[in-house]
Design a protein around this motif. Structure first.
Motif, mmCIF file in Angstrom:
data_model
loop_
_atom_site.group_PDB
_atom_site.id
_atom_site.type_symbol
_atom_site.label_atom_id
_atom_site.label_comp_id
_atom_site.label_asym_id
_atom_site.label_seq_id
_atom_site.Cartn_x
_atom_site.Cartn_y
_atom_site.Cartn_z
ATOM 1 N N ARG A 194 96.335 48.252 80.523
ATOM 2 C CA ARG A 194 95.729 49.683 80.459
ATOM 3 C C ARG A 194 94.240 49.110 81.532
ATOM 4 O O ARG A 194 93.829 48.216 80.965
ATOM 5 C CB ARG A 194 95.324 50.525 79.925
ATOM 6 N N VAL A 195 94.307 49.039 83.132
ATOM 7 C CA VAL A 195 93.427 49.270 83.707
ATOM 8 C C VAL A 195 91.587 49.563 83.624
ATOM 9 O O VAL A 195 92.072 50.781 83.981
ATOM 10 C CB VAL A 195 93.609 48.499 85.309
ATOM 11 N N SER A 196 91.097 49.188 82.587
ATOM 12 C CA SER A 196 90.331 50.698 82.327
ATOM 13 C C SER A 196 88.378 49.719 82.712
ATOM 14 O O SER A 196 88.328 48.227 82.938
ATOM 15 C CB SER A 196 90.012 50.241 81.105
ATOM 16 N N SER B 183 93.506 44.326 87.267
ATOM 17 C CA SER B 183 94.285 43.369 86.099
ATOM 18 C C SER B 183 94.635 42.005 85.591
ATOM 19 O O SER B 183 93.780 41.737 86.250
ATOM 20 C CB SER B 183 95.862 44.447 86.354
ATOM 21 N N THR B 184 94.937 41.742 84.612
ATOM 22 C CA THR B 184 94.679 40.521 83.813
ATOM 23 C C THR B 184 96.573 40.116 83.910
ATOM 24 O O THR B 184 96.902 40.723 82.223
ATOM 25 C CB THR B 184 94.071 40.516 82.690
ATOM 26 N N TYR C 180 90.422 54.350 83.315
ATOM 27 C CA TYR C 180 91.687 53.950 83.481
ATOM 28 C C TYR C 180 92.631 53.663 84.119
ATOM 29 O O TYR C 180 92.903 54.892 84.896
ATOM 30 C CB TYR C 180 91.560 53.443 81.937
ATOM 31 N N VAL C 181 93.910 53.324 84.426
ATOM 32 C CA VAL C 181 95.452 53.033 84.890
ATOM 33 C C VAL C 181 95.717 53.383 84.049
ATOM 34 O O VAL C 181 95.707 51.331 84.065
ATOM 35 C CB VAL C 181 95.441 53.301 86.634
ATOM 36 N N ARG D 247 94.656 46.639 90.800
ATOM 37 C CA ARG D 247 92.973 46.600 91.616
ATOM 38 C C ARG D 247 92.454 48.063 91.335
ATOM 39 O O ARG D 247 92.838 49.152 91.980
ATOM 40 C CB ARG D 247 92.652 46.207 92.957
ATOM 41 N N ILE D 248 91.651 48.830 90.541
ATOM 42 C CA ILE D 248 90.836 49.912 90.981
ATOM 43 C C ILE D 248 89.257 49.566 91.342
ATOM 44 O O ILE D 248 89.233 48.892 90.581
ATOM 45 C CB ILE D 248 90.610 50.522 89.720
#
Length: 187
Positions: free
Chosen positions: A129-131, A122-123, A93-94, A104-105
């Motif tokens: 937290r993008v995970s 992401s949304t 996550y970031v 984006r990851i």
């Protein structure tokens, strides 16, 4: 463990939490992002736009990574994580502060993202937290982890990048990890 709780002594049970080691070097950008230095992030530059170390917003410590990118450009940073175990679930996550566009990851076995590719997006906007979970394949012992734009016009800050073994056999993503503390005490 016995503790004093007014007006009596009480015996309480403590459960030790398993702390999972973050495999991402320099997760909070406290040592900068200069390419070529040990544990530095590699820049992925696509014109036009800007990407820089910033102190304007940070989840942990003082620094974050700031992106302003025009539509159609691929801007961001990447780190090749080595020493992974094959056929194993990892949590990633970031933390991001998305002003516009998409954070984006992008995870892959090879540089360029073709083999065992996973994208996490992401949304909406705001702090989030993008995970997600990433599973290594047979024979895979590394993962290129990119924190990048998604070809749309974007502005965001990223901080606290986390990559570690999933917290249990179900592959749950840990709810929180203090990357800044890890960054200070491990180096």
């Amino acid at each position: 463990l016995t503790v004093w709780c007014w007006p009596f002594w009480r015996t309480v049970a403590l459960t030790a939490a398993r702390i999972l080691q973050n495999l991402m070097p320099n997760p909070s950008f406290e040592r900068g992002i200069t390419a070529g230095l040990p544990e530095s992030w590699d820049a992925l530059i696509g014109a036009p736009g800007t990407s820089e170390l910033s102190t304007a917003w940070a989840k942990y410590g003082l620094n974050s990574y700031h992106i302003v990118a025009a539509a159609g450009s691929r801007r961001g940073i990447q780190e090749n994580i080595t020493g992974l175990t094959q056929n194993t679930i990892y949590a990633v996550y970031v933390w991001g502060n998305v002003i516009s566009g998409t954070l984006r990851i992008r995870l892959s076995q090879d540089n360029g993202g073709v083999t065992n590719l996973l994208n996490i997006f992401s949304t909406g906007t705001g702090v989030q937290r993008v995970s997600g979970l990433y599973t290594t394949q047979a024979g895979q012992t590394n993962c290129y982890t990119e924190v990048i734009t998604n070809s749309d016009a974007s502005e965001w800050y990223a901080d606290g990048v986390y990559f570690a073994l999933a917290s249990n056999t179900t592959g749950a993503v840990p709810t929180e990890w203090v990357s800044y503390t890890q960054d200070l005490y491990n180096h």
